[in-house]
Design a protein around this motif. Sequence first.
Motif, mmCIF file in Angstrom:
data_model
loop_
_atom_site.group_PDB
_atom_site.id
_atom_site.type_symbol
_atom_site.label_atom_id
_atom_site.label_comp_id
_atom_site.label_asym_id
_atom_site.label_seq_id
_atom_site.Cartn_x
_atom_site.Cartn_y
_atom_site.Cartn_z
ATOM 1 N N SER A 194 0.840 -1.197 0.000
ATOM 2 C CA SER A 194 0.000 0.000 0.000
ATOM 3 C C SER A 194 0.876 1.248 0.000
ATOM 4 O O SER A 194 2.018 1.211 0.456
ATOM 5 C CB SER A 194 -0.912 0.021 1.221
ATOM 6 O OG SER A 194 -1.800 -1.068 1.210
ATOM 7 N N GLY A 195 0.320 2.323 -0.514
ATOM 8 C CA GLY A 195 1.018 3.599 -0.526
ATOM 9 C C GLY A 195 0.111 4.687 -0.001
ATOM 10 O O GLY A 195 -0.931 4.416 0.603
ATOM 11 N N GLY A 196 0.475 5.937 -0.276
ATOM 12 C CA GLY A 196 -0.287 7.064 0.234
ATOM 13 C C GLY A 196 -1.675 7.191 -0.350
ATOM 14 O O GLY A 196 -2.556 7.802 0.255
ATOM 15 N N TYR A 197 -1.906 6.611 -1.536
ATOM 16 C CA TYR A 197 -3.182 6.798 -2.210
ATOM 17 C C TYR A 197 -3.971 5.505 -2.400
ATOM 18 O O TYR A 197 -5.124 5.547 -2.810
ATOM 19 C CB TYR A 197 -2.972 7.446 -3.590
ATOM 20 C CG TYR A 197 -2.472 8.863 -3.506
ATOM 21 C CD1 TYR A 197 -3.351 9.925 -3.346
ATOM 22 C CD2 TYR A 197 -1.116 9.152 -3.587
ATOM 23 C CE1 TYR A 197 -2.902 11.225 -3.266
ATOM 24 C CE2 TYR A 197 -0.645 10.451 -3.509
ATOM 25 C CZ TYR A 197 -1.541 11.493 -3.350
ATOM 26 O OH TYR A 197 -1.089 12.782 -3.262
ATOM 27 N N GLY A 198 -3.353 4.343 -2.179
ATOM 28 C CA GLY A 198 -4.117 3.125 -2.415
ATOM 29 C C GLY A 198 -3.304 1.861 -2.267
ATOM 30 O O GLY A 198 -2.249 1.851 -1.624
ATOM 31 N N ASP A 199 -3.801 0.793 -2.881
ATOM 32 C CA ASP A 199 -3.253 -0.550 -2.713
ATOM 33 C C ASP A 199 -2.915 -1.164 -4.066
ATOM 34 O O ASP A 199 -3.563 -0.862 -5.080
ATOM 35 C CB ASP A 199 -4.270 -1.449 -2.012
ATOM 36 C CG ASP A 199 -4.827 -0.818 -0.735
ATOM 37 O OD1 ASP A 199 -4.014 -0.272 0.025
ATOM 38 O OD2 ASP A 199 -6.054 -0.855 -0.533
ATOM 39 N N ALA A 200 -1.923 -2.052 -4.059
ATOM 40 C CA ALA A 200 -1.503 -2.737 -5.281
ATOM 41 C C ALA A 200 -1.636 -4.247 -5.109
ATOM 42 O O ALA A 200 -1.298 -4.798 -4.060
ATOM 43 C CB ALA A 200 -0.063 -2.376 -5.624
ATOM 44 N N PHE A 201 -2.122 -4.903 -6.169
ATOM 45 C CA PHE A 201 -2.280 -6.354 -6.203
ATOM 46 C C PHE A 201 -1.602 -6.886 -7.456
ATOM 47 O O PHE A 201 -1.422 -6.147 -8.441
ATOM 48 C CB PHE A 201 -3.768 -6.729 -6.214
ATOM 49 C CG PHE A 201 -4.496 -6.380 -4.943
ATOM 50 C CD1 PHE A 201 -4.798 -7.355 -4.010
ATOM 51 C CD2 PHE A 201 -4.855 -5.072 -4.670
ATOM 52 C CE1 PHE A 201 -5.461 -7.038 -2.830
ATOM 53 C CE2 PHE A 201 -5.519 -4.736 -3.490
ATOM 54 C CZ PHE A 201 -5.818 -5.729 -2.572
ATOM 55 N N ALA A 202 -1.252 -8.164 -7.439
ATOM 56 C CA ALA A 202 -0.621 -8.798 -8.606
ATOM 57 C C ALA A 202 -1.451 -9.989 -9.038
ATOM 58 O O ALA A 202 -1.997 -10.724 -8.216
ATOM 59 C CB ALA A 202 0.797 -9.246 -8.264
#
Length: 218
Positions: free
Chosen positions: A37-45
């Motif tokens: 996750s970062g400052g603006y949202g989430d990442a998935f693979a």
Amino acid sequence: DKPLREEIIEERRRVSDKTVSYILDKIKIPDASYLSSGGYGDAFASGDKIIKFTTDFKEAKFAQKFAGHKFKHIANIDNVIRYKEKTGDYIYVIVLEKLAPISEMTKQVFRAYERVNEAYNIQCERLQKMAFKQFVQNIKLDPSDPWNLEDTLKFSPQVIKMHAQMDELKKEVSGIVNPEDVDNYRSDFHFGNMGVKPDGTIAFFDLRWMTDEKHPEG
């Protein structure tokens, strides 16, 4: 203050599991695994794709502009989706090409490139314009040098190559992004947003160009 810094640095999920599951089901990506996750949202693979859930309108807008184009130095965008939550807030879903991580050496080269590029731009403003390659090859170490260019001499061939790749990147996007927004001090170019394509070229996967444009109402 300290508590605010800790809050910013803390990695925490920005989008609820329920919303993520619903959207992934709708776009037929059921097997995505959470990355970070970062400052603006989430990442998935999922396979060779990255799915980013973000509240960042500016990144989503640029991603939409880039969708359908095949770039050498930007992760290719498959799709950009806008989802409105019950709260009225928007989440943007960006499906893009998965890049390989960059090496520690590439990080060092990019840091050296950033320092010498800043010195080069200031030198060209004050004195005569010269080619970047010539500027790097003419660097002489000075104990009072504020730019700390020792690494540039150590990595000078790689730094010259990095500069050429960054120039290619800016030329690629200048037909889509306003030219004044491509190369400004507020754009988000750093090695944390950088990966490697299958052919070994560097590419950026965070597509946020900083402009003064605000999120539209309604």
